[in-house]
Design a protein around this motif. Structure first.
Motif, mmCIF file in Angstrom:
data_model
loop_
_atom_site.group_PDB
_atom_site.id
_atom_site.type_symbol
_atom_site.label_atom_id
_atom_site.label_comp_id
_atom_site.label_asym_id
_atom_site.label_seq_id
_atom_site.Cartn_x
_atom_site.Cartn_y
_atom_site.Cartn_z
ATOM 1 N N ARG A 74 86.861 49.337 79.837
ATOM 2 C CA ARG A 74 87.862 48.929 80.815
ATOM 3 C C ARG A 74 88.895 50.050 80.937
ATOM 4 O O ARG A 74 89.091 50.823 80.013
ATOM 5 N N PRO A 75 89.593 50.142 82.084
ATOM 6 C CA PRO A 75 90.542 51.240 82.291
ATOM 7 C C PRO A 75 91.596 51.324 81.196
ATOM 8 O O PRO A 75 92.157 50.307 80.784
ATOM 9 N N GLY A 76 91.802 52.535 80.712
ATOM 10 C CA GLY A 76 92.889 52.782 79.759
ATOM 11 C C GLY A 76 92.675 52.253 78.367
ATOM 12 O O GLY A 76 93.589 52.308 77.535
ATOM 13 N N SER A 77 91.477 51.743 78.060
ATOM 14 C CA SER A 77 91.293 51.157 76.725
ATOM 15 C C SER A 77 90.088 51.726 75.977
ATOM 16 O O SER A 77 89.816 51.314 74.861
ATOM 17 N N MET A 90 82.113 41.514 76.189
ATOM 18 C CA MET A 90 83.577 41.636 76.217
ATOM 19 C C MET A 90 83.964 42.986 76.808
ATOM 20 O O MET A 90 83.189 43.947 76.770
ATOM 21 N N GLY A 91 85.170 43.044 77.346
ATOM 22 C CA GLY A 91 85.721 44.311 77.797
ATOM 23 C C GLY A 91 86.255 45.083 76.599
ATOM 24 O O GLY A 91 86.561 44.511 75.552
ATOM 25 N N SER A 92 86.374 46.402 76.763
ATOM 26 C CA SER A 92 86.871 47.224 75.653
ATOM 27 C C SER A 92 88.300 46.851 75.279
ATOM 28 O O SER A 92 88.727 47.036 74.137
ATOM 29 N N ASP A 93 89.063 46.276 76.233
ATOM 30 C CA ASP A 93 90.416 45.824 75.896
ATOM 31 C C ASP A 93 90.377 44.691 74.874
ATOM 32 O O ASP A 93 91.278 44.556 74.041
ATOM 33 N N ASN A 94 89.322 43.865 74.892
ATOM 34 C CA ASN A 94 89.188 42.802 73.897
ATOM 35 C C ASN A 94 88.737 43.338 72.543
ATOM 36 O O ASN A 94 89.086 42.781 71.498
ATOM 37 N N LEU A 95 87.952 44.421 72.545
ATOM 38 C CA LEU A 95 87.523 44.995 71.273
ATOM 39 C C LEU A 95 88.738 45.472 70.472
ATOM 40 O O LEU A 95 88.752 45.392 69.249
#
Length: 200
Positions: free
Chosen positions: A140-143, A112-117
């Protein structure tokens, strides 16, 4: 084995990247390639979901999204599959349980991307997911900062592996997870859809 499902042998290390892929883009390819390198995966399966329960708007037709994803790829180790549609699972926890039943002996890693975490604690049975298989999180950018401080990251902190041990992740007993940095891509499916709608 159910007809139309991907092939896998016991002992293989396979990453599972779920999403609507509406549309698939180079950012998906970048995180897939980074995950394969970092976690020493044999394959990554793109699980193109029939629909995301956390998104208000429905995606484009499944066949269209699968065709678009396949058209982007030329690496046979990345497999685009409609396994959720075939298994008739909507929730990630159910998909993982079904895949692990179908492929005994395969070492699966959820990607998963860090935005999903950041929103992982809102997923249905998220703790069950974390206890079912190791999780690889790609920045992921900004997250990145928000991901590190998220509810799920705090609850799972004691099972976080250092980046230096990322290659061991597929063989670790869950819960186990690692957050890796990768070259940033600002591409997102939402932005690509909006750009297309503007042109139309």
């Amino acid at each position: 084995m159910t007809e139309g499902l991907p092939l896998a042998r016991p002992g293989m290390k396979i990453g599972l990247l779920g999403g609507s892929f509406d549309p698939a883009h180079e950012g998906h390819v970048n995180i897939t390639e980074a995950a394969m390198r970092a976690f020493r995966l044999d394959r990554v399966w793109w699980l193109v979901t029939p629909g995301n329960p956390l998104k208000a708007r429905g995606p484009a037709p499944l066949a269209q999204r699968i065709a678009g994803a396949r058209a982007m790829l030329n690496d046979p180790r990345i497999v685009v599959t409609d396994i959720e549609s075939r298994l008739q699972t909507r929730m990630t926890a159910d998909t993982i349980a079904a895949v692990q039943r179908l492929y005994p002996g395969v070492h699966f890693v959820w990607l998963m991307g860090s935005d999903n975490l950041i929103q992982f604690d809102r997923w249905d049975r998220w703790r069950e997911i974390a206890e079912s298989l190791p999780i690889g999180v790609m920045a992921r950018p900004g997250s990145r900062l928000a991901a590190r401080n998220s509810v799920a990251a705090n609850r799972l902190q004691r099972w976080r592996l250092p980046v230096a041990q990322a290659a061991l992740l597929p063989l670790r007993k869950p819960p186990a997870w690692v957050l890796i940095n990768l070259p940033m891509s600002k591409l997102s499916s939402t932005a690509l859809r909006q750009a297309k709608e503007t042109k139309e």
